[in-house]
Design an enzyme around this catalytic site. Structure first.
Site, short mmCIF file in Angstrom:
data_model
loop_
_atom_site.label_atom_id
_atom_site.label_comp_id
_atom_site.label_asym_id
_atom_site.label_seq_id
_atom_site.Cartn_x
_atom_site.Cartn_y
_atom_site.Cartn_z
N GLN A 1 43.27 -17.83 18.05
CA GLN A 1 42.24 -17.17 18.84
C GLN A 1 42.50 -17.28 20.34
OE1 GLN A 1 38.91 -19.14 16.44
NE2 GLN A 1 37.98 -17.19 17.10
N GLY B 1 33.50 -23.63 16.57
CA GLY B 1 34.86 -23.83 16.10
C GLY B 1 35.78 -22.85 16.79
N HIS C 1 36.18 -21.24 7.77
CA HIS C 1 36.32 -20.11 8.69
C HIS C 1 37.52 -20.30 9.61
CE1 HIS C 1 34.37 -17.04 11.50
NE2 HIS C 1 35.29 -17.58 12.27
N GLU C 2 37.63 -21.49 10.22
CA GLU C 2 38.72 -21.74 11.17
C GLU C 2 40.07 -21.84 10.48
OE1 GLU C 2 38.08 -21.13 14.15
OE2 GLU C 2 35.92 -21.32 14.03
N CYS D 1 31.82 -14.73 14.89
CA CYS D 1 33.14 -15.20 15.30
C CYS D 1 33.36 -14.86 16.77
CB CYS D 1 34.22 -14.56 14.43
SG CYS D 1 35.90 -15.07 14.83
N LEU D 2 33.92 -15.80 17.51
CA LEU D 2 34.21 -15.56 18.91
C LEU D 2 35.22 -14.43 19.10
CD1 LEU D 2 34.37 -19.27 20.12
CD2 LEU D 2 32.49 -17.65 20.43
N HIS E 1 41.53 -18.52 9.90
CA HIS E 1 42.20 -17.98 11.09
C HIS E 1 43.68 -18.35 11.10
CE1 HIS E 1 39.27 -15.98 13.63
NE2 HIS E 1 38.41 -16.98 13.52
#
Length: 158
Positions: A51, A46, A133-134, A91-92, A137
């Site tokens: 991000q 995701g 999660h996304e 997480c990226l 963000h």
């Protein structure tokens, strides 16, 4: 399509609230494609627009299961959530950090697809975690904020 730079923890943009997308334009479609390519290159499941430095309510998700594939969501909103699951997340935008997080087992997300059609995703299990999660963000929330405990292991990054 292009690979975009992924912002990492400490970048102030990750703590800002994203703005709703008023209209899906060609530029939004290019952003969605770029985000998908960036997510795959980084081996994530995701990615949210903040991000990659864009404060718009846009996410891309691919749980790598047998039924879903890539989903591009514009203005996603959790309209229903229930149940509970606890799992390890990464997480990226927070490389080399994993933590245990409590999430809803089921979420119902309303969104627009890349053609402007309203859709509902009734997600359970891992897809529900990725969506939660996304969408966090988009509100400037990182999973570290919700972590129960830090974990020293490798996981799939959302």
């Amino acid at each position: 399509m292009a690979i975009r730079n992924i912002r990492v923890e400490g970048d102030p943009i990750l703590r800002k609230v994203s703005k709703k997308v008023p209209k899906i334009t060609d530029r939004i479609k290019i952003l969605l494609d770029d985000m998908a390519e960036t997510m795959y290159k980084a081996e994530g499941v995701g990615l949210a627009a903040p991000q990659v430095g864009i404060l718009k309510r846009i996410i891309v998700v691919d749980p790598h299961d047998d039924q879903t594939g890539l989903v591009k969501l514009v203005n996603p909103e959790i309209i229903e959530a229930d149940g509970e699951q606890i799992g390890i997340e990464g997480c990226l935008s927070i490389p080399n950090f994993n933590a245990t997080v409590k999430r809803a087992e089921h979420v119902k997300v309303k969104y627009l697809d890349e053609n402007g059609q309203e859709k509902i995703w009734d997600a359970h299990g891992f897809p529900a975690v990725i969506l939660s999660h996304e969408i966090d963000h988009l509100d400037g929330i990182l999973f570290r904020d919700k972590s129960i405990e830090e974990v020293k292991s490798e996981v799939i990054n959302a």
